[in-house]
Design a protein around this motif. Sequence first.
Motif, mmCIF file in Angstrom:
data_model
loop_
_atom_site.group_PDB
_atom_site.id
_atom_site.type_symbol
_atom_site.label_atom_id
_atom_site.label_comp_id
_atom_site.label_asym_id
_atom_site.label_seq_id
_atom_site.Cartn_x
_atom_site.Cartn_y
_atom_site.Cartn_z
ATOM 1 N N LEU A 53 26.156 35.936 11.880
ATOM 2 C CA LEU A 53 25.864 35.682 10.606
ATOM 3 C C LEU A 53 27.301 35.389 9.477
ATOM 4 C CD1 LEU A 53 22.450 37.420 9.756
ATOM 5 C CD2 LEU A 53 22.872 34.814 10.348
ATOM 6 N N PHE A 54 27.416 34.215 8.961
ATOM 7 C CA PHE A 54 28.521 34.436 7.854
ATOM 8 C C PHE A 54 27.896 34.165 6.489
ATOM 9 C CE2 PHE A 54 29.893 32.792 11.829
ATOM 10 C CZ PHE A 54 31.393 33.027 11.694
ATOM 11 N N GLU A 55 28.335 35.273 5.623
ATOM 12 C CA GLU A 55 27.631 35.184 4.216
ATOM 13 C C GLU A 55 28.580 34.986 3.134
ATOM 14 O OE1 GLU A 55 24.740 38.266 2.397
ATOM 15 O OE2 GLU A 55 25.943 39.179 3.806
ATOM 16 N N TYR A 56 28.215 34.348 2.130
ATOM 17 C CA TYR A 56 28.885 33.923 1.127
ATOM 18 C C TYR A 56 27.980 34.332 -0.295
ATOM 19 C CZ TYR A 56 31.613 31.711 4.736
ATOM 20 O OH TYR A 56 32.449 31.345 5.792
ATOM 21 N N PHE A 91 24.505 33.125 0.250
ATOM 22 C CA PHE A 91 24.194 32.078 1.328
ATOM 23 C C PHE A 91 24.748 32.531 2.721
ATOM 24 C CE2 PHE A 91 25.616 28.156 3.530
ATOM 25 C CZ PHE A 91 24.594 27.635 3.822
ATOM 26 N N ARG A 92 23.698 32.324 3.621
ATOM 27 C CA ARG A 92 23.854 32.800 4.860
ATOM 28 C C ARG A 92 24.046 31.538 5.726
ATOM 29 N NH1 ARG A 92 20.863 38.419 6.371
ATOM 30 N NH2 ARG A 92 21.935 39.689 4.777
ATOM 31 N N PHE A 93 24.710 31.558 6.889
ATOM 32 C CA PHE A 93 24.519 30.484 8.075
ATOM 33 C C PHE A 93 24.763 31.042 9.541
ATOM 34 C CE2 PHE A 93 29.181 29.585 7.465
ATOM 35 C CZ PHE A 93 29.434 29.346 8.565
ATOM 36 N N ILE A 119 24.447 17.862 15.065
ATOM 37 C CA ILE A 119 23.474 18.647 15.629
ATOM 38 C C ILE A 119 23.234 18.610 17.229
ATOM 39 C CG2 ILE A 119 21.009 19.083 15.832
ATOM 40 C CD1 ILE A 119 21.039 18.436 12.480
ATOM 41 N N ALA A 120 23.237 17.212 17.570
ATOM 42 C CA ALA A 120 23.077 16.986 19.007
ATOM 43 C C ALA A 120 24.212 17.137 19.911
ATOM 44 C CB ALA A 120 22.597 15.446 19.166
ATOM 45 N N ASP A 121 25.285 17.129 19.389
ATOM 46 C CA ASP A 121 26.433 17.290 20.247
ATOM 47 C C ASP A 121 26.810 18.859 20.508
ATOM 48 O OD1 ASP A 121 27.195 14.724 20.414
ATOM 49 O OD2 ASP A 121 28.913 14.835 19.122
ATOM 50 N N LEU A 122 26.124 19.675 19.834
ATOM 51 C CA LEU A 122 26.405 21.189 20.089
ATOM 52 C C LEU A 122 25.740 21.500 21.490
ATOM 53 C CD1 LEU A 122 25.646 22.672 16.586
ATOM 54 C CD2 LEU A 122 27.872 22.884 17.966
ATOM 55 N N PRO A 123 26.456 21.983 22.433
ATOM 56 C CA PRO A 123 25.789 22.177 23.906
ATOM 57 C C PRO A 123 24.904 23.248 23.878
ATOM 58 C CG PRO A 123 28.139 23.297 23.598
ATOM 59 C CD PRO A 123 28.004 22.324 22.254
ATOM 60 N N THR A 124 23.923 22.912 24.823
ATOM 61 C CA THR A 124 23.000 23.977 24.921
ATOM 62 C C THR A 124 23.561 25.068 26.052
ATOM 63 O OG1 THR A 124 21.988 22.628 26.889
ATOM 64 C CG2 THR A 124 20.998 22.444 24.470
ATOM 65 N N VAL A 125 23.016 26.047 26.030
ATOM 66 C CA VAL A 125 23.211 27.116 27.105
ATOM 67 C C VAL A 125 23.252 26.561 28.384
ATOM 68 C CG1 VAL A 125 23.151 29.400 27.831
ATOM 69 C CG2 VAL A 125 23.067 29.040 25.549
ATOM 70 N N ALA A 181 24.099 25.069 20.665
ATOM 71 C CA ALA A 181 22.901 24.618 20.200
ATOM 72 C C ALA A 181 22.274 25.588 19.113
ATOM 73 C CB ALA A 181 22.096 23.850 21.183
ATOM 74 N N GLY A 182 21.766 25.115 18.031
ATOM 75 C CA GLY A 182 21.315 26.203 16.947
ATOM 76 C C GLY A 182 22.196 26.632 16.079
ATOM 77 N N SER A 183 23.574 26.273 16.103
ATOM 78 C CA SER A 183 24.444 27.040 15.394
ATOM 79 C C SER A 183 24.436 26.010 14.267
ATOM 80 C CB SER A 183 25.732 26.746 15.843
ATOM 81 O OG SER A 183 25.929 27.772 16.858
ATOM 82 N N PHE A 184 24.603 26.475 12.859
ATOM 83 C CA PHE A 184 25.093 25.817 11.647
ATOM 84 C C PHE A 184 23.837 25.068 10.945
ATOM 85 C CE2 PHE A 184 28.804 25.243 14.150
ATOM 86 C CZ PHE A 184 29.734 26.165 13.675
ATOM 87 N N GLY A 185 22.734 25.310 11.446
ATOM 88 C CA GLY A 185 21.341 24.651 11.138
ATOM 89 C C GLY A 185 21.346 24.654 9.613
ATOM 90 N N GLU A 186 21.451 25.688 8.969
ATOM 91 C CA GLU A 186 21.305 26.059 7.515
ATOM 92 C C GLU A 186 22.201 24.954 6.764
ATOM 93 O OE1 GLU A 186 20.838 30.116 9.683
ATOM 94 O OE2 GLU A 186 22.239 28.350 9.591
ATOM 95 N N ILE A 187 23.595 24.749 7.169
ATOM 96 C CA ILE A 187 24.270 23.921 6.642
ATOM 97 C C ILE A 187 24.070 22.500 6.979
ATOM 98 C CG2 ILE A 187 26.768 23.267 6.513
ATOM 99 C CD1 ILE A 187 27.521 25.876 7.528
ATOM 100 N N PHE A 188 23.602 22.007 8.083
ATOM 101 C CA PHE A 188 23.049 20.877 8.443
ATOM 102 C C PHE A 188 22.178 20.121 7.590
ATOM 103 C CE2 PHE A 188 25.040 21.194 12.818
ATOM 104 C CZ PHE A 188 26.317 20.907 12.295
#
Length: 163
Positions: A97-100, A149-151, A68-74, A38-45
Amino acid sequence: MRLADASFVRPAEIESFIENTIRVARTGGDVAIFLPSAGSFGEIFSLLWEALFNEDLTDHGAAVETLIADLPTVSHVEELAKRYDMVNVNTQMATELFEYENGAEFIESPLVADFLMPVWLETLDENEKERVVKQLAQLIDAEEASLTFRFSVKATLLTGEKG
C-alpha cells in the motif's frame, strides 16, 4: 543469485526483461525477479478514467484500458519464466500500500510525478496532462475527504533456477 527488480519496467517490456535476467544467470543459478502484477494501481486507474471524462478527453480512455490489460498476471509471468528455461518456478505475492495525505501529495510524489504519470499520460499533450493531473488531485480530495488516499500494488516475487 541473480536478483532483478522490474518495478519500473513497462509491462510491454516484461517478457524481454525476464528473458534477459534468466539469460545472464549461470546454469543452475538462483534467479529472483520482483515486479508489479495484474490488479495493481486499480484505485488510480478508476480515478484516471473519471478525470479524463471530466476533462472531455474520453477518446484517451482506451489508453487506461491498455494500462490495466498490460499488467502481467502471475500465471503469465510463470509461463514466461518456464519458456526461458527457468525451473523450480515459484511465485509469492503481497499487496503493498502507498498512502498519501491528499491529492496534491500524491501528484507531487516522485514515484507518481517522475515515473507513473509520464508513462500513463504519454498519449496526452502537455496542456491535457496538466488538466488531467489537476483533475485527478481534485477527485482524490473530493472522494477521500478527510481520509488519506491509498493505492495498492500487487507485488510479485518470481523465483527459480536457470535450467
